[in-house]
Design an enzyme around this catalytic site. Structure first.
Site, PDB file in Angstrom:
ATOM      1  CG  HIS A 152      -8.567  -0.805  -2.943  1.00  0.00           C
ATOM      2  ND1 HIS A 152      -9.183  -1.814  -2.250  1.00  0.00           N
ATOM      3  CD2 HIS A 152      -9.534   0.097  -3.242  1.00  0.00           C
ATOM      4  CE1 HIS A 152     -10.474  -1.549  -2.140  1.00  0.00           C
ATOM      5  NE2 HIS A 152     -10.708  -0.383  -2.725  1.00  0.00           N
TER       6      HIS A 152
ATOM      7  CE  LYS B 266      -4.914  -5.541  -5.024  1.00  0.00           C
ATOM      8  NZ  LYS B 266      -5.493  -4.269  -4.726  1.00  0.00           N
TER       9      LYS B 266
ATOM     10  CE1 TYR C 247      -4.126  -1.843   1.309  1.00  0.00           C
ATOM     11  CE2 TYR C 247      -2.390  -3.300   2.118  1.00  0.00           C
ATOM     12  CZ  TYR C 247      -3.721  -3.067   1.795  1.00  0.00           C
ATOM     13  OH  TYR C 247      -4.640  -4.069   1.972  1.00  0.00           O
TER      14      TYR C 247
END
Length: 199
Positions: free
Chosen positions: A144, A175, A136
């Site tokens: 997120h 991601k 993070y």
């Protein structure tokens, strides 16, 4: 985070006044004191409050559960004093020995964990994403984890299929997939980030 990982200034992390007390219970470390739990969680998002899947802030009334790797990091930084259930003091070397039993290739993974933490990132286990770490920028409950990090030793063999698989998974959960290559003899970590786009 990119292939040249920058230092990340996390404004939420402030120095802890004294080492806090943690108790080894199985393969986890528990901070029983609620005020200490709040302080530690609020200063770097270490651990998770017991029984709270997605904590929002520090207003909880539960002990804090730390992974061994977090406990080792905090012990080395003199932020956590570790004990057994019967009150025996544990040194950082005692915790490192436990970590080596718990984590495959602990030394290489720890070097990556330490590098990212020292740069101000919040590092959590990445097991639910099939990688070593979820990283993070600000902290769980705030943002997120934008990065999934897999640790490989120098000279590792990885197939194109494995990279595509990891990259597809990372893209599916929005991601970036990053390979971390720790060089333990130099105490240095190199990062390779992958970006995906439609052809």
């Amino acid at each position: 985070m990119t292939s040249g990982v920058r230092a990340h200034n996390n404004a939420n992390i402030t120095p802890l006044p004294n080492p806090l007390d943690g108790v080894l219970v199985g393969n986890r470390i528990i901070v029983w004191n609620i005020d200490d739990s709040r302080l530690l969680f609020g200063n770097g998002y270490f651990g998770k409050p017991l029984g709270i899947a997605k904590p929002k802030g520090t207003q909880f009334n539960h002990p804090l559960v730390l992974d061994l790797i977090e406990g080792y990091y905090l012990a080395l930084k003199s932020k956590l004093q570790l004990r057994t259930l019967d009150g025996r003091t544990l040194s950082a070397l005692n915790i490192k020995a436990l970590c080596k039993k718990q984590y495959d290739e602990f030394d290489t993974k720890y070097l990556v964990f330490q590098d990212l933490r020292d740069r101000g990132y919040i590092v959590s286990p990445g097991i639910k994403f099939g990688c070593d770490f979820a990283v993070y920028e600000r902290g769980p409950g705030i943002d997120h984890a934008p990065y999934l990090v897999q640790v490989y030793k120098p000279g590792f063999d990885i197939t194109a299929t494995a990279i595509v698989l990891a990259g597809r998974l990372a893209t599916t959960v929005k991601k970036q997939f990053i390979i971390a290559i720790p060089k333990t003899n130099k105490k240095k970590v190199e990062f390779i980030g992958f970006d995906w786009w439609r052809a």
